[in-house]
Design a protein around this motif. Structure first.
Motif, PDB file in Angstrom:
ATOM      1  N   VAL A 150       0.840  -1.203   0.000  1.00  0.00           N
ATOM      2  CA  VAL A 150       0.000   0.000   0.000  1.00  0.00           C
ATOM      3  C   VAL A 150       0.873   1.250   0.000  1.00  0.00           C
ATOM      4  O   VAL A 150       0.533   2.259  -0.638  1.00  0.00           O
ATOM      5  CB  VAL A 150      -0.951  -0.006   1.214  1.00  0.00           C
ATOM      6  CG1 VAL A 150      -1.730   1.309   1.315  1.00  0.00           C
ATOM      7  CG2 VAL A 150      -1.931  -1.168   1.116  1.00  0.00           C
ATOM      8  N   GLU A 151       2.008   1.191   0.675  1.00  0.00           N
ATOM      9  CA  GLU A 151       2.923   2.340   0.670  1.00  0.00           C
ATOM     10  C   GLU A 151       3.434   2.615  -0.739  1.00  0.00           C
ATOM     11  O   GLU A 151       3.556   3.775  -1.155  1.00  0.00           O
ATOM     12  CB  GLU A 151       4.092   2.065   1.630  1.00  0.00           C
ATOM     13  CG  GLU A 151       4.982   3.270   1.888  1.00  0.00           C
ATOM     14  CD  GLU A 151       6.101   3.452   0.863  1.00  0.00           C
ATOM     15  OE1 GLU A 151       6.602   4.584   0.702  1.00  0.00           O
ATOM     16  OE2 GLU A 151       6.466   2.445   0.215  1.00  0.00           O
ATOM     17  N   ARG A 152       3.708   1.569  -1.518  1.00  0.00           N
ATOM     18  CA  ARG A 152       4.164   1.767  -2.891  1.00  0.00           C
ATOM     19  C   ARG A 152       3.043   2.346  -3.767  1.00  0.00           C
ATOM     20  O   ARG A 152       3.303   3.186  -4.641  1.00  0.00           O
ATOM     21  CB  ARG A 152       4.678   0.444  -3.471  1.00  0.00           C
ATOM     22  CG  ARG A 152       6.030   0.029  -2.899  1.00  0.00           C
ATOM     23  CD  ARG A 152       6.641  -1.127  -3.663  1.00  0.00           C
ATOM     24  NE  ARG A 152       5.980  -2.393  -3.376  1.00  0.00           N
ATOM     25  CZ  ARG A 152       6.272  -3.173  -2.337  1.00  0.00           C
ATOM     26  NH1 ARG A 152       7.213  -2.820  -1.486  1.00  0.00           N
ATOM     27  NH2 ARG A 152       5.630  -4.317  -2.164  1.00  0.00           N
ATOM     28  N   VAL A 153       1.811   1.897  -3.520  1.00  0.00           N
ATOM     29  CA  VAL A 153       0.672   2.487  -4.230  1.00  0.00           C
ATOM     30  C   VAL A 153       0.555   3.967  -3.879  1.00  0.00           C
ATOM     31  O   VAL A 153       0.346   4.815  -4.754  1.00  0.00           O
ATOM     32  CB  VAL A 153      -0.636   1.747  -3.876  1.00  0.00           C
ATOM     33  CG1 VAL A 153      -1.834   2.460  -4.485  1.00  0.00           C
ATOM     34  CG2 VAL A 153      -0.583   0.301  -4.364  1.00  0.00           C
ATOM     35  N   PHE A 154       0.701   4.283  -2.612  1.00  0.00           N
ATOM     36  CA  PHE A 154       0.625   5.677  -2.149  1.00  0.00           C
ATOM     37  C   PHE A 154       1.661   6.540  -2.860  1.00  0.00           C
ATOM     38  O   PHE A 154       1.350   7.641  -3.335  1.00  0.00           O
ATOM     39  CB  PHE A 154       0.838   5.719  -0.636  1.00  0.00           C
ATOM     40  CG  PHE A 154       0.953   7.113  -0.077  1.00  0.00           C
ATOM     41  CD1 PHE A 154      -0.173   7.808   0.329  1.00  0.00           C
ATOM     42  CD2 PHE A 154       2.191   7.734   0.041  1.00  0.00           C
ATOM     43  CE1 PHE A 154      -0.061   9.094   0.830  1.00  0.00           C
ATOM     44  CE2 PHE A 154       2.313   9.014   0.544  1.00  0.00           C
ATOM     45  CZ  PHE A 154       1.169   9.695   0.936  1.00  0.00           C
ATOM     46  N   GLN A 155       2.892   6.057  -2.923  1.00  0.00           N
ATOM     47  CA  GLN A 155       3.961   6.843  -3.547  1.00  0.00           C
ATOM     48  C   GLN A 155       3.667   7.090  -5.022  1.00  0.00           C
ATOM     49  O   GLN A 155       3.928   8.180  -5.546  1.00  0.00           O
ATOM     50  CB  GLN A 155       5.304   6.123  -3.390  1.00  0.00           C
ATOM     51  CG  GLN A 155       5.815   6.030  -1.963  1.00  0.00           C
ATOM     52  CD  GLN A 155       6.167   7.374  -1.361  1.00  0.00           C
ATOM     53  OE1 GLN A 155       6.232   8.399  -2.046  1.00  0.00           O
ATOM     54  NE2 GLN A 155       6.389   7.399  -0.065  1.00  0.00           N
ATOM     55  N   ALA A 156       3.115   6.080  -5.695  1.00  0.00           N
ATOM     56  CA  ALA A 156       2.792   6.235  -7.111  1.00  0.00           C
ATOM     57  C   ALA A 156       1.629   7.188  -7.330  1.00  0.00           C
ATOM     58  O   ALA A 156       1.581   7.911  -8.326  1.00  0.00           O
ATOM     59  CB  ALA A 156       2.467   4.870  -7.719  1.00  0.00           C
ATOM     60  N   ALA A 157       0.686   7.207  -6.389  1.00  0.00           N
ATOM     61  CA  ALA A 157      -0.562   7.961  -6.577  1.00  0.00           C
ATOM     62  C   ALA A 157      -0.524   9.379  -6.050  1.00  0.00           C
ATOM     63  O   ALA A 157      -1.397  10.188  -6.381  1.00  0.00           O
ATOM     64  CB  ALA A 157      -1.712   7.210  -5.897  1.00  0.00           C
ATOM     65  N   LYS A 158       0.459   9.728  -5.235  1.00  0.00           N
ATOM     66  CA  LYS A 158       0.375  10.951  -4.436  1.00  0.00           C
ATOM     67  C   LYS A 158       0.294  12.240  -5.247  1.00  0.00           C
ATOM     68  O   LYS A 158      -0.267  13.226  -4.773  1.00  0.00           O
ATOM     69  CB  LYS A 158       1.553  11.021  -3.463  1.00  0.00           C
ATOM     70  CG  LYS A 158       2.916  11.124  -4.136  1.00  0.00           C
ATOM     71  CD  LYS A 158       4.026  11.084  -3.090  1.00  0.00           C
ATOM     72  CE  LYS A 158       5.396  11.135  -3.761  1.00  0.00           C
ATOM     73  NZ  LYS A 158       6.491  11.051  -2.770  1.00  0.00           N
ATOM     74  N   GLU A 159       0.806  12.251  -6.466  1.00  0.00           N
ATOM     75  CA  GLU A 159       0.790  13.489  -7.240  1.00  0.00           C
ATOM     76  C   GLU A 159      -0.508  13.670  -8.026  1.00  0.00           C
ATOM     77  O   GLU A 159      -1.084  14.763  -8.027  1.00  0.00           O
ATOM     78  CB  GLU A 159       1.978  13.517  -8.206  1.00  0.00           C
ATOM     79  CG  GLU A 159       3.332  13.543  -7.520  1.00  0.00           C
ATOM     80  CD  GLU A 159       3.497  14.742  -6.586  1.00  0.00           C
ATOM     81  OE1 GLU A 159       2.925  15.812  -6.885  1.00  0.00           O
ATOM     82  OE2 GLU A 159       4.198  14.600  -5.568  1.00  0.00           O
ATOM     83  N   ASN A 160      -0.987  12.622  -8.667  1.00  0.00           N
ATOM     84  CA  ASN A 160      -2.088  12.791  -9.622  1.00  0.00           C
ATOM     85  C   ASN A 160      -3.338  11.965  -9.324  1.00  0.00           C
ATOM     86  O   ASN A 160      -4.337  12.118 -10.021  1.00  0.00           O
ATOM     87  CB  ASN A 160      -1.595  12.426 -11.035  1.00  0.00           C
ATOM     88  CG  ASN A 160      -0.463  13.329 -11.487  1.00  0.00           C
ATOM     89  OD1 ASN A 160      -0.467  14.520 -11.218  1.00  0.00           O
ATOM     90  ND2 ASN A 160       0.520  12.750 -12.141  1.00  0.00           N
ATOM     91  N   TYR A 161      -3.292  11.119  -8.324  1.00  0.00           N
ATOM     92  CA  TYR A 161      -4.447  10.274  -8.002  1.00  0.00           C
ATOM     93  C   TYR A 161      -4.767  10.420  -6.515  1.00  0.00           C
ATOM     94  O   TYR A 161      -4.502   9.533  -5.707  1.00  0.00           O
ATOM     95  CB  TYR A 161      -4.156   8.811  -8.352  1.00  0.00           C
ATOM     96  CG  TYR A 161      -4.110   8.534  -9.823  1.00  0.00           C
ATOM     97  CD1 TYR A 161      -5.203   7.985 -10.484  1.00  0.00           C
ATOM     98  CD2 TYR A 161      -2.982   8.830 -10.576  1.00  0.00           C
ATOM     99  CE1 TYR A 161      -5.165   7.729 -11.850  1.00  0.00           C
ATOM    100  CE2 TYR A 161      -2.920   8.590 -11.935  1.00  0.00           C
ATOM    101  CZ  TYR A 161      -4.025   8.038 -12.560  1.00  0.00           C
ATOM    102  OH  TYR A 161      -3.983   7.790 -13.913  1.00  0.00           O
ATOM    103  N   ARG A 162      -5.373  11.527  -6.154  1.00  0.00           N
ATOM    104  CA  ARG A 162      -5.577  11.847  -4.748  1.00  0.00           C
ATOM    105  C   ARG A 162      -6.615  10.950  -4.073  1.00  0.00           C
ATOM    106  O   ARG A 162      -6.555  10.727  -2.869  1.00  0.00           O
ATOM    107  CB  ARG A 162      -5.955  13.318  -4.597  1.00  0.00           C
ATOM    108  CG  ARG A 162      -4.891  14.287  -5.117  1.00  0.00           C
ATOM    109  CD  ARG A 162      -3.566  14.089  -4.419  1.00  0.00           C
ATOM    110  NE  ARG A 162      -3.617  14.483  -3.018  1.00  0.00           N
ATOM    111  CZ  ARG A 162      -2.649  14.222  -2.140  1.00  0.00           C
ATOM    112  NH1 ARG A 162      -1.567  13.559  -2.521  1.00  0.00           N
ATOM    113  NH2 ARG A 162      -2.772  14.606  -0.889  1.00  0.00           N
ATOM    114  N   ASP A 163      -7.572  10.435  -4.822  1.00  0.00           N
ATOM    115  CA  ASP A 163      -8.537   9.506  -4.223  1.00  0.00           C
ATOM    116  C   ASP A 163      -7.846   8.231  -3.759  1.00  0.00           C
ATOM    117  O   ASP A 163      -8.133   7.703  -2.682  1.00  0.00           O
ATOM    118  CB  ASP A 163      -9.644   9.154  -5.222  1.00  0.00           C
ATOM    119  CG  ASP A 163     -10.645  10.285  -5.403  1.00  0.00           C
ATOM    120  OD1 ASP A 163     -10.657  11.186  -4.539  1.00  0.00           O
ATOM    121  OD2 ASP A 163     -11.393  10.267  -6.393  1.00  0.00           O
ATOM    122  N   ILE A 164      -6.947   7.720  -4.594  1.00  0.00           N
ATOM    123  CA  ILE A 164      -6.189   6.530  -4.216  1.00  0.00           C
ATOM    124  C   ILE A 164      -5.285   6.847  -3.031  1.00  0.00           C
ATOM    125  O   ILE A 164      -5.181   6.069  -2.078  1.00  0.00           O
ATOM    126  CB  ILE A 164      -5.371   6.002  -5.406  1.00  0.00           C
ATOM    127  CG1 ILE A 164      -6.301   5.560  -6.545  1.00  0.00           C
ATOM    128  CG2 ILE A 164      -4.471   4.844  -4.982  1.00  0.00           C
ATOM    129  CD1 ILE A 164      -5.582   5.102  -7.804  1.00  0.00           C
TER     130      ILE A 164
END
Length: 353
Positions: free
Chosen positions: A210-224
């Protein structure tokens, strides 16, 4: 209409019955308890079809998605679903016959039943109910390996998402299915972790994923991103998650990084503060629910002090340690008196920064 069609002795329209059950669960926020003994077996029968045609696959997907749409809105007897849903999930793990949305929906349906059992059990505790809860814990984590499967699925879907796509571009285009499925995994994990009691090392791989998903999403996918922080917050207060898992997985670093964004986003920052309050309560030893948990805490006191020192060092480096500590008394009072949380306008708390 569902009851009437189901009660017909002759010329029962099975296709209509399935369609009605799916429509009902997609549209109803709170389902009738009396409907579950009818609708759940009907939908599970459709979902159990192992034919590999495209048409059947779509029917299976719709049935499982409808079951997951029941969410946490009603208690269902285990005899109505447990053997069938286990068979569906295990067959997929061996043969990969389901779509990703169908597979996630099957596990989510099972996890929501775990929520039902615990919510009811918090008011009416008895040995029979506890035995059911323990059976579901065993099935979900140790038999179906939810944490391991969630990690694998998340990492596979991360490869399918265009992480550089901006919010405005997404609004103009179609929603990518992988985004929809991906955000459902942290949400399902959050439901499970809220009530899971037993320590398990597989939670570390789940948090790391989940931390890796967070890092990938933090700029452009705020819902994720928000769903990931919510999952971290629940994990911080979960009996089943060790505090050092929050350090080793990178969850603490990720949330600290989020709070350093130049533009604060209220709902994410709010959850970030609640996460650190839960972490701090765990390390200070003032968040016990029973004597057994307190005894375990005292046995690992040396290890706990090392973990606490590491976390405080991280928080001090970022300038947040004093602020988090200052919220303890206020936050505890609010929770006891009003069952409340931090204000959504969390920027108001930054007066000392």
């Amino acid at each position: 209409m569902i009851f009437e069609e189901n009660e017909k002795k002759e010329k029962k329209n099975e296709k209509l019955l399935v369609d009605l059950c799916e429509c009902y669960h997609f549209l109803s926020k709170v389902a009738l308890m009396d409907l579950f003994p009818v609708s759940v077996p009907i939908l599970l029968k459709v979902a159990s079809n192992k034919e590999e045609s495209e048409e059947v696959q779509k029917e299976v997907e719709m049935a499982l998605l409808a079951l997951s749409s029941i969410g946490k809105n009603g208690e269902i007897e285990q005899k109505q679903y447990l053997n069938e849903i286990k068979e569906i999930i295990k067959y997929h793990q061996d043969h990969h016959n389901l779509t990703r949305l169908a597979y996630q929906s099957a596990l989510e349906f099972l996890i929501c039943r775990f929520y039902d059992s615990n919510v009811k059990g918090s008011f009416f505790v008895n040995e029979r109910r506890r035995a059911k809860e323990e059976k579901l814990e065993e099935v979900i984590l140790n038999e179906l390996h939810f944490a391991r499967e969630a990690r694998r699925e998340q990492e596979e879907m991360m490869k399918c998402v265009d992480w550089k796509r901006r919010e405005e571009e997404k609004e103009r285009g179609k929603e990518v299915p992988e985004e929809f499925v991906l955000v459902k995994w942290p949400r399902a994990s959050k439901i499970f972790l809220r009530f899971y009691r037993l320590k398990n090392e597989e939670f570390l791989v789940l948090l790391s994923s989940v931390e890796r998903v967070f890092q990938a999403a933090k700029e452009n996918y705020r819902d994720i991103c928000y769903s990931c922080v919510c999952m971290f917050d629940v994990a911080a207060g979960s009996k089943g998650v060790k505090v050092d898992h929050l350090l080793e997985s990178g969850a603490i670093d990720a949330v600290l990084e989020e709070m350093h964004r130049s533009t604060l986003e209220s709902r994410v920052t709010k959850k970030s503060f609640e996460f650190f309050v839960n972490v701090s309560l765990r390390t200070k030893g003032i968040a016990f629910d029973d004597d057994e948990e307190e005894e375990e805490y005292r046995k690992e006191e040396v290890k706990r002090k090392i973990i606490k020192r590491k976390m405080l060092e991280k928080m001090e480096e970022e300038g947040y340690e004093d602020i988090i500590i200052s919220f303890h008394k206020t936050f505890g009072f609010i929770r006891k008196k009003f069952h409340g949380e931090f204000s959504l306008n969390v920027e108001d708390y930054f007066v000392n920064v």
